[in-house]
Motif scaffolding. Structure first.
Motif, mmCIF file in Angstrom:
data_model
loop_
_atom_site.group_PDB
_atom_site.id
_atom_site.type_symbol
_atom_site.label_atom_id
_atom_site.label_comp_id
_atom_site.label_asym_id
_atom_site.label_seq_id
_atom_site.Cartn_x
_atom_site.Cartn_y
_atom_site.Cartn_z
ATOM 1 N N CYS A 36 0.830 -1.210 0.000
ATOM 2 C CA CYS A 36 0.000 0.000 0.000
ATOM 3 C C CYS A 36 0.863 1.258 0.000
ATOM 4 C CB CYS A 36 -0.928 -0.007 1.216
ATOM 5 S SG CYS A 36 -2.203 -1.272 1.158
ATOM 6 N N LEU A 37 1.943 1.237 0.734
ATOM 7 C CA LEU A 37 2.857 2.378 0.780
ATOM 8 C C LEU A 37 3.792 2.384 -0.415
ATOM 9 C CD1 LEU A 37 3.598 4.767 2.604
ATOM 10 C CD2 LEU A 37 5.252 3.290 3.741
ATOM 11 N N LEU A 38 4.066 1.213 -0.957
ATOM 12 C CA LEU A 38 5.043 1.067 -2.033
ATOM 13 C C LEU A 38 4.545 1.689 -3.332
ATOM 14 C CD1 LEU A 38 7.831 -0.197 -2.434
ATOM 15 C CD2 LEU A 38 6.700 -2.319 -3.080
ATOM 16 N N GLY A 65 17.953 0.593 -9.978
ATOM 17 C CA GLY A 65 18.122 -0.741 -9.402
ATOM 18 C C GLY A 65 16.972 -1.190 -8.515
ATOM 19 N N PRO A 66 16.546 -0.396 -7.522
ATOM 20 C CA PRO A 66 15.417 -0.814 -6.674
ATOM 21 C C PRO A 66 14.122 -1.016 -7.448
ATOM 22 C CG PRO A 66 16.655 0.943 -5.615
ATOM 23 C CD PRO A 66 17.214 0.811 -7.000
ATOM 24 N N LEU A 67 13.893 -0.209 -8.481
ATOM 25 C CA LEU A 67 12.684 -0.387 -9.284
ATOM 26 C C LEU A 67 12.735 -1.679 -10.089
ATOM 27 C CD1 LEU A 67 12.110 3.263 -10.582
ATOM 28 C CD2 LEU A 67 10.813 2.079 -8.814
ATOM 29 N N VAL A 68 13.900 -2.008 -10.623
ATOM 30 C CA VAL A 68 14.031 -3.251 -11.384
ATOM 31 C C VAL A 68 13.816 -4.461 -10.488
ATOM 32 C CG1 VAL A 68 15.655 -4.683 -12.688
ATOM 33 C CG2 VAL A 68 15.512 -2.234 -13.141
ATOM 34 N N GLN A 69 14.274 -4.392 -9.255
ATOM 35 C CA GLN A 69 14.100 -5.518 -8.342
ATOM 36 C C GLN A 69 12.635 -5.817 -8.057
ATOM 37 O OE1 GLN A 69 16.635 -7.506 -7.417
ATOM 38 N NE2 GLN A 69 17.814 -6.171 -8.793
ATOM 39 N N LEU A 70 11.789 -4.824 -8.209
ATOM 40 C CA LEU A 70 10.356 -5.036 -7.969
ATOM 41 C C LEU A 70 9.679 -5.805 -9.091
ATOM 42 C CD1 LEU A 70 9.356 -1.539 -6.561
ATOM 43 C CD2 LEU A 70 9.752 -3.627 -5.277
ATOM 44 N N LEU A 71 10.383 -6.043 -10.195
ATOM 45 C CA LEU A 71 9.813 -6.818 -11.299
ATOM 46 C C LEU A 71 9.906 -8.314 -11.067
ATOM 47 C CD1 LEU A 71 11.280 -4.809 -14.321
ATOM 48 C CD2 LEU A 71 9.113 -4.455 -13.138
ATOM 49 N N ASP A 72 10.523 -8.702 -9.980
ATOM 50 C CA ASP A 72 10.770 -10.118 -9.724
ATOM 51 C C ASP A 72 9.767 -10.663 -8.721
ATOM 52 O OD1 ASP A 72 11.856 -12.625 -9.599
ATOM 53 O OD2 ASP A 72 13.546 -12.076 -8.329
ATOM 54 N N ASP A 73 8.715 -11.330 -9.216
ATOM 55 C CA ASP A 73 7.776 -12.088 -8.386
ATOM 56 C C ASP A 73 7.158 -11.241 -7.282
ATOM 57 O OD1 ASP A 73 6.313 -14.273 -7.639
ATOM 58 O OD2 ASP A 73 7.849 -15.073 -6.303
ATOM 59 N N ARG A 74 6.529 -10.130 -7.665
ATOM 60 C CA ARG A 74 5.789 -9.295 -6.720
ATOM 61 C C ARG A 74 4.325 -9.287 -7.109
ATOM 62 N NH1 ARG A 74 8.917 -6.237 -3.182
ATOM 63 N NH2 ARG A 74 6.845 -5.928 -2.286
ATOM 64 N N GLU A 75 3.513 -8.621 -6.317
ATOM 65 C CA GLU A 75 2.107 -8.478 -6.646
ATOM 66 C C GLU A 75 1.948 -7.718 -7.967
ATOM 67 O OE1 GLU A 75 -0.453 -9.765 -5.088
ATOM 68 O OE2 GLU A 75 0.813 -10.697 -3.555
ATOM 69 N N VAL A 103 1.976 -3.873 -7.960
ATOM 70 C CA VAL A 103 3.300 -3.321 -7.680
ATOM 71 C C VAL A 103 4.188 -3.419 -8.914
ATOM 72 C CG1 VAL A 103 5.397 -3.599 -6.287
ATOM 73 C CG2 VAL A 103 3.141 -3.782 -5.220
ATOM 74 N N MET A 104 4.201 -4.591 -9.568
ATOM 75 C CA MET A 104 5.016 -4.750 -10.769
ATOM 76 C C MET A 104 4.568 -3.801 -11.871
ATOM 77 S SD MET A 104 5.943 -8.811 -11.117
ATOM 78 C CE MET A 104 4.240 -9.381 -11.215
ATOM 79 N N LYS A 105 3.273 -3.597 -11.987
ATOM 80 C CA LYS A 105 2.779 -2.682 -13.020
ATOM 81 C C LYS A 105 3.240 -1.257 -12.759
ATOM 82 C CE LYS A 105 -1.391 -1.292 -15.489
ATOM 83 N NZ LYS A 105 -2.853 -1.484 -15.642
ATOM 84 N N GLU A 106 3.172 -0.810 -11.520
ATOM 85 C CA GLU A 106 3.645 0.532 -11.196
ATOM 86 C C GLU A 106 5.134 0.660 -11.472
ATOM 87 O OE1 GLU A 106 2.050 3.171 -10.460
ATOM 88 O OE2 GLU A 106 0.052 2.314 -10.173
ATOM 89 N N ALA A 107 5.889 -0.395 -11.164
ATOM 90 C CA ALA A 107 7.333 -0.362 -11.411
ATOM 91 C C ALA A 107 7.635 -0.292 -12.905
ATOM 92 C CB ALA A 107 7.997 -1.587 -10.786
ATOM 93 N N VAL A 108 6.910 -1.068 -13.711
ATOM 94 C CA VAL A 108 7.115 -1.038 -15.171
ATOM 95 C C VAL A 108 6.786 0.349 -15.725
ATOM 96 C CG1 VAL A 108 6.273 -1.943 -17.358
ATOM 97 C CG2 VAL A 108 6.756 -3.506 -15.486
ATOM 98 N N VAL A 109 5.683 0.935 -15.290
ATOM 99 C CA VAL A 109 5.293 2.263 -15.773
ATOM 100 C C VAL A 109 6.327 3.310 -15.365
ATOM 101 C CG1 VAL A 109 3.560 4.084 -15.559
ATOM 102 C CG2 VAL A 109 2.838 1.700 -15.810
ATOM 103 N N ALA A 110 6.819 3.213 -14.127
ATOM 104 C CA ALA A 110 7.831 4.164 -13.670
ATOM 105 C C ALA A 110 9.119 4.024 -14.477
ATOM 106 C CB ALA A 110 8.100 3.956 -12.183
#
Length: 638
Positions: free
Chosen positions: A490-492, A515-525, A528-535
């Motif tokens: 929720c905060l992420l 780097g931290p944004l790329v790490q969120l692409l690995d087996d997350r909800e 969260v992964m969608k927000e990371a990809v868009v960012a």
């Protein structure tokens, strides 16, 4: 309640007199006697209602409609008896009227409803009965409507305690059911709630503010509240203690701003933003110099001078003490100390920058206490409040600021010109002290809304988030800290969105974000992964002047492998992941990591998938990316 209700009484009074006259004393039949008696009693009640100081107009309209209907039927029967026979035949001739019992019942019902209307419209004392003052016949099928009428009437005529209790009841009804909230607005419940917010007790003001917040359910309801003058009253109530009232007012402001852009404009033209920032800053950062909150962007430039107030730090908020550790248990002690010292340095730099900007050096001792609107110091009352109440007020202030900032450049400019960004950074770091108020979440949401506006507004982006700004550095540091930890979805998500919106503010030397944004692409909800990809797409797109550097950073962090998996198996993320992968392939096609991850094969496969190739963004980007990658990968293979 007003004169409109009394104007409705003229016709039923005339009809009642007409019925009583036609069923006169010369007619000795029992039926006419009963009709005359009922009409006379109803006429007396109607005249009593006309003599009342005020009547509740909304139910009065329904009562008078039913009363006129009953008297019209009674007048028809009385006229038939009066005109058909001579006096002698009226006495001896039996002429039964089959509909008379029903008409008499209608007159009795009308008399009961008029008596109920008089009863609820009379001023009541604080010690008046606590229960409902009867259920009118007009609301037999909707008892909750009668309850709403009764409580709104108490808001008009009751004492302060009764009005506070009625406001709390209406707030509960509006919270539980949107249909009841609509009823309260339609039955003229807004005006007495606004009046109670201005002149009621602490309990009454809190209940009124809470009710007004729950009444705002959509743009239509917000428009009606706006016409009732709610915005100016809420803005004025923000500066009056106690904190629980101010928190309820801030929550109501958030609800109004969420559903109405007009309300955002009105709050931006008042001191609402300044007061919200003051509540947010109290006890969050220690700064004894003056600070200015920018005016609304729509104001005339000749009258938009910044206002200054004095704000003192509270005991125990000294920046010499290290802030709580924001890192997880997996981070090394050295890294924890480095991060803590960095954040402390950023905060001190921001305070020094504000002091220099204002041209005033803070005194060595005796901070200036905050002054109430009446000129007396409010410091003692603020310090006496419960820590949970302080945290709740800060959370509601952050929530209100986030809703006010949504898509509004003027509000965002006012917030960023104050010390609110630094407050948000500190609150993201320290939270609410275990009070359970979602303070960190609302702070993150406020930052997200500001960065969303700044993404499309160059002036705001350059003024608020320039790389040399200490407040911007503090915000980015805390956003990165949360993204690195990645343990609160929720905060992420708002933190990821904020970093993406700030993608064009980072310099080439800033290498910590990708780097931290790329790490969120690995087996997350998936969200969260969608927000990371868009960012990451905002970092890698051609509009970003450092897209080459960012694309290399994505590849170096192992992003190609993750994106290939998302394109093949991502379901809801396939198109977003394909767009990001296409940007990376377009800008760094010579990368060996892309060849090892099989990116070219993925692009070829995607070009054959109808649901992907038909997307307009993919259609404009995929052919060029595939051609570039094919050129470099083919040469490498030879």
């Amino acid at each position: 309640m007003g004169e409109g209700a009394k104007a409705m009484l003229a016709k039923p009074i005339q009809l009642a007199d007409q019925v009583a006259q036609q069923a006169g004393w010369q007619c000795l039949r029992t039926d006419c006697t009963e009709l005359r008696s009922r009409a006379t009693k109803l006429a007396e009640l109607l005249r009593q209602a006309a003599r009342a100081d005020q009547l509740y107009e909304r139910p009065a309209a329904r009562v008078m409609d039913d009363t006129v209907r009953a008297l019209t039927k009674a007048a028809g029967m009385a006229a038939r008896c009066f005109q058909s026979h001579s006096r002698l035949r009226r006495f001896f001739t039996l002429n039964p009227v089959s509909g008379l019992p029903r008409v008499l019942a209608m007159l009795d019902t009308a008399r009961e409803d008029v008596a109920w209307l008089i009863r609820i419209s009379n001023p009541q004392d604080d010690d008046d009965e606590d229960g409902l003052r009867g259920l009118p016949n007009i609301a037999q099928n909707e008892p909750m409507l009668a309850m709403i009428w009764d409580n709104i009437a108490r808001l008009h005529t009751g004492g302060l305690a009764a009005r506070a209790d009625s406001a709390a009841t209406l707030a509960s009804l509006a919270r539980d059911n949107p249909h009841f909230a609509k009823y309260i607005i339609e039955e003229d419940g807004v005006a007495p709630l606004v009046r109670l917010l201005k002149e009621g007790t602490d309990e009454g003001q809190e209940a009124a503010a809470t009710a007004l917040g729950f009444l705002c359910r959509d743009e239509e309801s917000a428009e009606k509240l706006l016409h009732a003058g709610v915005c100016s009253v809420l803005a004025a109530a923000l500066k009056e203690p106690p904190m629980r009232v101010q928190a309820a007012v801030a929550d109501a402001i958030a609800s109004l701003a969420r559903h109405s852009h007009k309300c955002q404009d009105l709050f931006a033209q008042t001191n609402a933003i300044r007061h919200l920032v003051t509540h947010l800053a109290s006890g969050t950062i220690q700064e004894h110099s003056k600070y200015a909150v920018g005016g609304n962007a729509s104001r005339n430039t000749n009258t938009a001078a910044a206002r200054s107030v004095r704000q003192g730090g509270e005991p125990g908020s000294s920046t010499n003490e290290p802030p709580p550790n924001p890192w997880g248990a997996s981070t090394s002690t050295r890294q924890q100390r480095a991060t803590t010292n960095q954040m402390q340095s950023v905060v001190q730099s921001a305070m020094a920058a504000n002091t220099t900007m204002n041209g005033v050096r803070p005194p060595a001792a005796r901070p200036h206490p905050q002054l109430n609107s009446n000129g007396s110091s409010g410091r003692g009352s603020r310090e006496a409040e419960d820590p949970a109440a302080k945290a709740h007020l800060k959370a509601m202030a952050a929530k209100a600021l986030s809703k006010l900032a949504h898509g509004h450049v003027g509000v965002c400019k006012s917030i960023t010109e104050s010390r609110a960004l630094l407050c948000f950074a500190r609150l993201l770091e320290s939270g609410d002290g275990g009070a359970g108020t979602d303070l960190r979440f609302y702070s993150a949401m406020a930052i997200m809304e500001i960065t969303r506006v700044a993404e499309h507004n160059l002036a705001l982006r350059q003024s608020a988030f320039k790389p040399s700004s200490p407040a911007a550095k503090a915000v980015v540091e805390q956003l990165l800290c949360i993204v690195r930890k990645g343990n609160d979805d929720c905060l992420l998500r708002p933190c990821i969105t904020s970093l993406g919106c700030l993608s064009r503010t980072f310099t080439a030397s800033e290498t910590r974000v990708i780097g931290p944004l790329v790490q969120l692409l690995d087996d997350r909800e998936i969200p969260v992964m969608k927000e990371a990809v868009v960012a990451l797409t905002k970092f890698a797109c051609t509009d970003n002047h450092l897209h080459m550097n960012h694309c290399r950073a994505i590849v170096d962090a192992g992003g190609a492998r993750h994106l290939v998996q998302l394109v093949y198996l991502g379901d809801q993320l396939q198109i977003e992941a394909l767009i990001l992968l296409s940007y990376v392939a377009l800008h760094v096609p010579e990368s060996e990591e892309l060849a090892q991850a099989g990116v070219l094969a993925v692009l070829l496969w995607a070009s054959k998938q109808a649901h992907m190739a038909q997307d307009l963004r993919v259609e404009a980007l995929l052919p060029d990316a595939k051609a570039r990658l094919d050129l470099f990968q083919s040469r490498a293979s030879r």
